[in-house]
Design an enzyme around this catalytic site. Structure first.
Site, PDB file in Angstrom:
ATOM      1  N   ARG A 149     -34.977  39.557  62.509  1.00 17.48           N
ATOM      2  CA  ARG A 149     -33.426  38.474  63.057  1.00 17.48           C
ATOM      3  C   ARG A 149     -33.156  39.526  64.623  1.00 17.48           C
ATOM      4  NH1 ARG A 149     -31.182  41.249  58.759  1.00 17.48           N
ATOM      5  NH2 ARG A 149     -29.178  41.937  59.399  1.00 17.48           N
ATOM      6  N   GLU A 203     -29.361  47.256  60.622  1.00 16.01           N
ATOM      7  CA  GLU A 203     -27.586  47.406  60.297  1.00 16.01           C
ATOM      8  C   GLU A 203     -26.897  48.001  58.953  1.00 16.01           C
ATOM      9  OE1 GLU A 203     -24.502  46.198  60.200  1.00 16.01           O
ATOM     10  OE2 GLU A 203     -24.701  44.019  60.739  1.00 16.01           O
ATOM     11  N   HIS A 273     -27.596  44.794  65.869  1.00 17.81           N
ATOM     12  CA  HIS A 273     -27.109  45.005  64.558  1.00 17.81           C
ATOM     13  C   HIS A 273     -25.361  44.997  64.753  1.00 17.81           C
ATOM     14  CE1 HIS A 273     -30.789  43.797  61.837  1.00 17.81           C
ATOM     15  NE2 HIS A 273     -31.396  44.774  63.208  1.00 17.81           N
TER      16      HIS A 273
END
Length: 345
Positions: A149, A203, A273
């Site tokens: 992502r 993250e 993140h």
């Protein structure tokens, strides 16, 4: 699933006019499939048991949003050559931070952490919009986490940059990978922006909470307990990381690998993140442990810092590429924009 979602998102964006008719959709999709299909594991170090400080916390929410007021000050153009042909060291550099666009698990309100999930269609659009905001700000090197992502966000954002350089992931996991990904043409090298992936920018790892619905988890364990796991600095969820542990790895990596780039005058973008970027911002803005737990970062909203004389100055989020405020950070940035205009036109 990741490849399918990404292909659908690209098709939607092309139909809405985000890409020109000359955009090679199939080539881009094939590249995305190769990127998504690559298995990357994040090796998080051993977790320590944290202690909880029970005194009251004063929350002061800081949001990176479209309504944020811009401050004007001084961004460096890329390093240039002097009359002797040597690289001239710049005394300023730009640092761009972007939290990835909305992911599939963001959309479903699930604890995501280090689970590798792609962007939603909305997340792709957020990445494109982020790219428009920074399209006139120089970028020499890109750092992302090892998660798709963040990488998708960086790649999509750079499709909007006016320099039209191609982001190329630098593979360093083995000597063979280095050899296979080496670029031998000097001309091609000039047209590329190196992308360096690092698990240290991943993250925060939520352990046993990963994959669980946030509301259902609050109903099960109680809102106070879940809030403590999510928003305390030194308390970790079951078999997960605290923000303190996340900060240790993310800030250490920033100091060792990214800060030297800025010191040399390189302009850097980090796509990562919420918690890894909160950790870095804590270091940049010298926030206390109480201030950082209330720091909120919106998905797909870039933040600009100027690194000058060893200090980081926050310049907010560029509003749009067509507004004068984007170019008013420094004289150097205005000169860089002029050089871009001359190159493109």
């Amino acid at each position: 699933m990741a490849a399918t979602a990404f292909h659908q998102a690209i098709g939607t964006l092309q139909s809405r006019g985000y890409f020109s008719d000359s955009f090679d959709r199939h080539e881009f999709e094939n590249a995305s499939v190769r990127l998504i299909s690559k298995g990357i594991k994040a090796n998080v170090g051993p977790l320590r048991k944290g202690s909880y400080c029970s005194r009251l916390r004063k929350f002061s929410v800081i949001k990176a949003s479209t309504s944020q007021t811009l401050e004007f000050g001084s961004v460096s153009s890329p390093s240039t050559n002097n009359s002797n042909g040597n690289v001239k060291k710049s005394n300023e550099a730009a640092l761009i931070l972007i939290r990835h666009g909305e992911s599939l698990w963001n959309e479903k309100n699930l604890f995501t952490g280090c689970v590798d999930v792609p962007l939603t269609k909305k997340g792709v659009e957020e990445a494109i919009e982020a790219g428009k905001r920074i399209s006139n700000i120089p970028v020499d090197t890109i750092y992302t986490s090892a998660l798709i992502r963040a990488q998708m966000t960086a790649m999509l954002a750079m499709t909007q940059h006016r320099r039209k350089k191609v982001p190329i992931i630098k593979h360093s996991e083995s000597e063979q990978a280095k050899a296979w990904s080496k670029i031998f043409s000097e001309e091609t090298e000039k047209q590329c922006i190196p992308v360096i992936t690092a698990w240290q920018l991943n993250e925060r790892m939520y352990g046993e909470l990963q994959g669980l619905n946030k509301q259902e988890t609050a109903d099960r364990y109680g809102k106070e307990q879940v809030h403590e796991w999510r928003r305390s600095y030194d308390i970790r969820p079951p078999n997960g990381e605290s923000l303190e542990l996340c900060a240790e790895r993310a800030v250490a990596y920033f100091k060792e690998h990214i800060e030297p780039q800025l010191l040399s005058g390189k302009n850097v973008m980090i796509a990562a993140h919420g918690n890894s970027l909160r950790s870095i911002i804590m270091y940049l803005d010298k926030l206390t442990t109480q201030e950082v737990i209330s720091l909120e970062l919106s998905t797909g909203i870039p933040m600009l810092y100027i690194f000058k004389e060893g200090k980081f100055m926050r310049r907010g989020s560029p509003v749009a590429p067509n507004e004068a405020g984007v170019y008013a950070y420094t004289k150097n940035l205005a000169q860089y924009r002029q050089k871009l205009d001359e190159t493109v036109n």
